[in-house]
Write a protein that holds these residues in place. Structure first.
Motif, PDB file in Angstrom:
ATOM      1  N   LEU A   1      -3.780 -11.375 -11.634  1.00 34.33           N
ATOM      2  CA  LEU A   1      -5.060 -11.488 -11.657  1.00 34.33           C
ATOM      3  C   LEU A   1      -5.894 -10.199 -11.606  1.00 34.33           C
ATOM      4  CD1 LEU A   1      -5.508 -14.534  -9.057  1.00 34.33           C
ATOM      5  CD2 LEU A   1      -5.916 -14.691 -11.862  1.00 34.33           C
ATOM      6  N   ARG A   2      -5.363  -9.259 -10.828  1.00 35.52           N
ATOM      7  CA  ARG A   2      -5.871  -8.019 -10.798  1.00 35.52           C
ATOM      8  C   ARG A   2      -5.960  -7.078 -12.057  1.00 35.52           C
ATOM      9  NH1 ARG A   2      -3.152  -3.134  -9.215  1.00 35.52           N
ATOM     10  NH2 ARG A   2      -1.936  -4.212  -7.971  1.00 35.52           N
ATOM     11  N   LEU A   3      -4.774  -7.510 -12.911  1.00 41.92           N
ATOM     12  CA  LEU A   3      -4.735  -6.862 -14.140  1.00 41.92           C
ATOM     13  C   LEU A   3      -5.800  -7.732 -15.234  1.00 41.92           C
ATOM     14  CD1 LEU A   3      -0.935  -6.498 -14.381  1.00 41.92           C
ATOM     15  CD2 LEU A   3      -2.668  -4.539 -14.278  1.00 41.92           C
ATOM     16  N   VAL A   4      -6.101  -8.727 -15.028  1.00 42.31           N
ATOM     17  CA  VAL A   4      -6.835  -9.332 -16.310  1.00 42.31           C
ATOM     18  C   VAL A   4      -8.257  -9.506 -15.941  1.00 42.31           C
ATOM     19  CG1 VAL A   4      -4.867 -10.605 -17.023  1.00 42.31           C
ATOM     20  CG2 VAL A   4      -6.334 -11.818 -15.453  1.00 42.31           C
ATOM     21  N   LEU A   5      -8.699  -9.384 -14.503  1.00 42.31           N
ATOM     22  CA  LEU A   5     -10.113  -9.289 -14.299  1.00 42.31           C
ATOM     23  C   LEU A   5     -10.650  -8.016 -14.513  1.00 42.31           C
ATOM     24  CD1 LEU A   5      -9.941 -10.804 -10.661  1.00 42.31           C
ATOM     25  CD2 LEU A   5     -11.278 -11.686 -12.805  1.00 42.31           C
ATOM     26  N   PRO A   6     -12.131  -7.989 -14.918  1.00 37.19           N
ATOM     27  CA  PRO A   6     -12.748  -6.455 -15.141  1.00 37.19           C
ATOM     28  C   PRO A   6     -12.470  -5.388 -13.796  1.00 37.19           C
ATOM     29  CG  PRO A   6     -14.044  -8.385 -15.787  1.00 37.19           C
ATOM     30  CD  PRO A   6     -13.070  -9.010 -15.170  1.00 37.19           C
ATOM     31  N   LYS A   7     -12.300  -4.380 -14.187  1.00 39.75           N
ATOM     32  CA  LYS A   7     -12.137  -3.437 -13.139  1.00 39.75           C
ATOM     33  C   LYS A   7     -13.292  -3.225 -12.181  1.00 39.75           C
ATOM     34  CE  LYS A   7      -8.956  -0.182 -15.605  1.00 39.75           C
ATOM     35  NZ  LYS A   7      -8.025  -1.262 -15.494  1.00 39.75           N
ATOM     36  N   ALA A   8     -14.499  -3.557 -12.646  1.00 42.92           N
ATOM     37  CA  ALA A   8     -15.655  -3.659 -11.770  1.00 42.92           C
ATOM     38  C   ALA A   8     -15.625  -4.648 -10.516  1.00 42.92           C
ATOM     39  CB  ALA A   8     -16.890  -3.888 -12.569  1.00 42.92           C
ATOM     40  N   VAL A   9     -14.778  -5.741 -11.041  1.00 43.55           N
ATOM     41  CA  VAL A   9     -14.595  -6.869  -9.943  1.00 43.55           C
ATOM     42  C   VAL A   9     -13.498  -6.583  -8.948  1.00 43.55           C
ATOM     43  CG1 VAL A   9     -13.916  -8.937  -9.710  1.00 43.55           C
ATOM     44  CG2 VAL A   9     -15.210  -8.627 -11.702  1.00 43.55           C
ATOM     45  N   VAL A  10     -12.232  -5.902  -9.226  1.00 41.81           N
ATOM     46  CA  VAL A  10     -11.320  -5.646  -8.301  1.00 41.81           C
ATOM     47  C   VAL A  10     -11.083  -4.318  -7.695  1.00 41.81           C
ATOM     48  CG1 VAL A  10      -9.645  -7.315  -9.626  1.00 41.81           C
ATOM     49  CG2 VAL A  10      -9.658  -5.067 -10.232  1.00 41.81           C
ATOM     50  N   MET A  11     -12.166  -3.266  -8.085  1.00 42.24           N
ATOM     51  CA  MET A  11     -12.113  -2.155  -7.396  1.00 42.24           C
ATOM     52  C   MET A  11     -12.728  -2.250  -6.103  1.00 42.24           C
ATOM     53  SD  MET A  11     -14.915  -0.228  -9.390  1.00 42.24           S
ATOM     54  CE  MET A  11     -15.834   0.887  -8.497  1.00 42.24           C
ATOM     55  N   GLU A  12     -12.459  -1.438  -5.067  1.00 47.54           N
ATOM     56  CA  GLU A  12     -13.130  -1.613  -3.717  1.00 47.54           C
ATOM     57  C   GLU A  12     -14.617  -1.293  -3.915  1.00 47.54           C
ATOM     58  OE1 GLU A  12     -12.648   0.766   0.590  1.00 47.54           O
ATOM     59  OE2 GLU A  12     -10.826   0.919  -1.037  1.00 47.54           O
ATOM     60  N   ASP A  13     -15.268  -2.236  -3.184  1.00 42.72           N
ATOM     61  CA  ASP A  13     -16.803  -2.185  -3.202  1.00 42.72           C
ATOM     62  C   ASP A  13     -17.142  -2.674  -4.636  1.00 42.72           C
ATOM     63  OD1 ASP A  13     -17.005  -1.613  -0.384  1.00 42.72           O
ATOM     64  OD2 ASP A  13     -17.005   0.700  -0.997  1.00 42.72           O
ATOM     65  N   GLY A  14     -16.279  -3.334  -5.149  1.00 40.23           N
ATOM     66  CA  GLY A  14     -16.810  -3.875  -6.609  1.00 40.23           C
ATOM     67  C   GLY A  14     -17.832  -5.029  -6.520  1.00 40.23           C
ATOM     68  N   LEU A  15     -17.934  -5.454  -7.827  1.00 42.11           N
ATOM     69  CA  LEU A  15     -18.882  -6.439  -7.864  1.00 42.11           C
ATOM     70  C   LEU A  15     -18.627  -7.704  -7.296  1.00 42.11           C
ATOM     71  CD1 LEU A  15     -19.716  -6.271 -11.652  1.00 42.11           C
ATOM     72  CD2 LEU A  15     -21.230  -5.176  -9.887  1.00 42.11           C
ATOM     73  N   GLU A  16     -19.633  -8.213  -6.355  1.00 42.45           N
ATOM     74  CA  GLU A  16     -19.280  -9.502  -5.956  1.00 42.45           C
ATOM     75  C   GLU A  16     -19.741 -10.796  -6.630  1.00 42.45           C
ATOM     76  OE1 GLU A  16     -20.232  -9.651  -1.926  1.00 42.45           O
ATOM     77  OE2 GLU A  16     -19.610  -7.741  -1.376  1.00 42.45           O
ATOM     78  N   ASN A  17     -20.890 -10.429  -7.399  1.00 44.37           N
ATOM     79  CA  ASN A  17     -21.399 -11.411  -8.441  1.00 44.37           C
ATOM     80  C   ASN A  17     -21.381 -11.098  -9.696  1.00 44.37           C
ATOM     81  OD1 ASN A  17     -23.064 -13.095  -9.878  1.00 44.37           O
ATOM     82  ND2 ASN A  17     -24.708 -13.296  -8.192  1.00 44.37           N
TER      83      ASN A  17
END
Length: 152
Positions: A54-70
């Motif tokens: 899941l971490r590999l296929v999600l956009p980096k902005a979602v999985v990075m620390e303090d990434g997008l929540e919405n």
């Protein structure tokens, strides 16, 4: 009874230098949540699992620390996810595995083993405390099979 009583002594495993796609194919084929990672000497290194996928296929902005929540505004499809995975699928599993803090010794008593399995919500590696070698894996399925096989 101990952890050794419950474990599968011949689990499917991957190695740190195996490709990510090799691990994903095993996970998908056998419907595992994660696989133990061992080195060439059988020493337990960690786990590789579906969270990595899941971490590999999600956009980096979602999985990075303090990434997008919405991310309701992001529009992607399965082709986008596959393209993202294709970029890293030949990378070694070592880049995506994690150290597993919950592991059990083969002589851990039955109820303590089950308590840890319950708390971890995933399979438990059984590791020799002296050598660090992986001796087996305990999954919910292993426990269920053992309990159902008991005649009372």
């Amino acid at each position: 009874m101990t952890a050794a009583t419950l474990m599968d002594p011949h689990p499917k495993v991957v190695h740190p230098d195996d490709s990510i796609i090799t691990g994903i194919e095993l996970i998908m084929k056998y419907r595992f949540r994660r696989l133990p990672v061992i080195d060439k000497d059988g020493i337990f290194q960690g786990v590789f699992g579906v969270n990595c996928l899941l971490r590999l296929v999600l956009p980096k902005a979602v999985v990075m620390e303090d990434g997008l929540e919405n991310i309701h505004f992001v529009r992607e499809n399965l082709s986008d996810l596959r393209r993202r995975l294709r970029e890293v699928e030949n990378d070694p599993i070592s880049t995506c595995m994690r150290q597993e803090s919950t592991q059990v010794a083969p002589d851990l008593p039955l109820l303590e083993t089950l308590r840890l399995l319950y708390l971890s919500r995933a399979s438990l590696p059984v590791v020799d405390p002296d050598s660090g070698k992986l001796l087996g894996i305990i999954s919910y399925f292993d426990v269920g099979e053992k309990i159902l096989a008991v005649e009372i």
